[in-house]
Design a protein around this motif. Structure first.
Motif, short mmCIF file in Angstrom:
data_model
loop_
_atom_site.label_atom_id
_atom_site.label_comp_id
_atom_site.label_asym_id
_atom_site.label_seq_id
_atom_site.Cartn_x
_atom_site.Cartn_y
_atom_site.Cartn_z
N SER A 123 0.82 -1.20 0.00
CA SER A 123 0.00 0.00 0.00
C SER A 123 0.86 1.25 0.00
N PRO A 243 -4.13 -2.66 3.74
CA PRO A 243 -3.92 -1.74 2.62
C PRO A 243 -4.76 -0.48 2.63
N SER A 244 -5.60 -0.28 3.66
CA SER A 244 -6.66 0.73 3.55
C SER A 244 -6.22 2.17 3.76
N THR A 273 -8.07 1.91 -0.37
CA THR A 273 -6.86 1.38 -0.99
C THR A 273 -6.51 2.27 -2.18
#
Length: 349
Positions: A123, A243-244, A273
């Protein structure tokens, strides 16, 4: 003893027994609650800049661009009890979800943690690439081995973190070039892979086998693009995975690399994401993340478009939802918000 007293005594005993059972009976559910939020323009828990850029001019910012998190209780190694689950079902800020939602049955808790760490690292890479792409700053890529499948031709030869530099003598700098060359091979062909490990070049000749689907030639490695940036960007978030936070990382990097504060002093939080091309994707735990943001003081929440319906249905009072489709579109929306000019995409049910 009167009938009424006997009834009350019996009921009390039953309630007590049920309470005892509920406090010791473990259930395969996980409780999700609002987690901490962190200002990507601020410092981490060690007092260091959460995002540090070296080798490029940066500019002072202001306001907040907070990423949000969800805290969970439960899991295979420490299941919650029935009473905790029941209280969670009744609480406005808690979601009780099946255990396999967080811990897939074919993965151990350690593997889940490792996957969350890997997702956070990816990410951050994507966030950096998206930000620089948005600013028109050129970047390059290289191909890295992420994993080697046991029992396949590359097992014992290639290792994670090896850099693939050529296939069949042709230089490669991204995954698409590798897969394009491999697509020309038939199952049973040999392929020559040139790679570097610890800065030293190596070459391996491998005989291809069928993919698990049986329709393509493969050597049994998992590869990924790794970006090479023209200057150093360091993101330090501590023990947080997943991954947010990608969208918020990208926005903060852009804020630091451009004159003037992006937020104009506003408290903006959000989630989503991000791909290297700047596309914003959905996340889990949107209700808990909105609650966490509002409790921290946010008045604006950037929401992935695919989460908009759920977010609009449970939006906390005082929190404005802005729909985030792409990084570019989100920047335009923030500029419209701070300037009072232009349309601002919102979330609807």
């Amino acid at each position: 003893m009167s009938r009424r007293a006997a009834t009350l005594t019996t009921a009390s005993v039953i309630v007590l027994v049920l309470a005892i059972i509920g406090s010791v009976m473990r259930v395969p559910y996980v409780a999700l609650t609002p987690g901490p939020t962190s200002n990507t323009l601020g410092t981490n828990d060690k007092g260091q800049p959460l995002i540090r850029i070296e080798g490029r001019q940066t500019y002072p910012g202001g306001g907040h661009l907070n990423f949000t998190t969800v805290t969970y209780r439960g899991g295979p190694s420490g299941r919650i009890d029935l009473l905790t689950a029941l209280r969670g079902w009744l609480a406005d800020d808690t979601a009780i979800v099946p255990e396999e939602t967080i811990f897939p049955q074919d993965e151990t808790p350690k593997q889940v943690d490792e996957e969350n760490t890997r997702q956070m690292e990816n990410s951050q890479q994507n966030a950096e690439a998206a930000a620089l792409h948005e600013l028109g700053i050129p970047i390059s890529t290289r191909v890295i081995v992420e994993g080697v499948q046991k029992g396949r031709p590359a097992d014992g030869i290639l290792k994670p973190d090896d850099e693939i530099t050529a296939v069949d003598g042709a230089k490669v700098t991204n995954v698409a070039q590798v897969t394009g060359t491999m697509a020309k091979h038939k199952i049973g062909d040999t392929v020559t892979v040139t790679y570097t490990r610890a800065g030293k070049p190596h070459t391996a000749t491998l005989k291809t086998v069928a993919t698990p689907g049986g329709d393509r030639a493969a050597v049994g490695i998992v590869i990924a693009d790794q970006y090479k940036f023209p200057f150093k960007i360091d993101i330090s978030v501590g023990d947080i995975g997943g991954p947010s936070a990608g969208l918020m990382f990208s926005l903060a990097i852009i804020d630091k690399l451009t004159p003037g504060p992006l937020t104009q002093g506003r408290f903006i939080a959000g989630t989503g994401t991000i791909t290297a091309n700047g596309e914003v994707g959905p996340i889990g735990g949107i209700q808990q993340k909105m609650i966490a943001a509002r409790r921290a003081g946010a008045t604006v929440f950037l929401t992935p478009k695919d989460n908009c319906a759920d977010a609009a249905a449970s939006r906390p009072d005082g929190l404005r939802l802005i729909r985030a489709d792409t990084l570019h579109g989100t920047l335009q929306a923030i500029n419209a918000l701070t300037s009072g000019k232009g349309p601002i995409p919102s979330c609807t049910r």
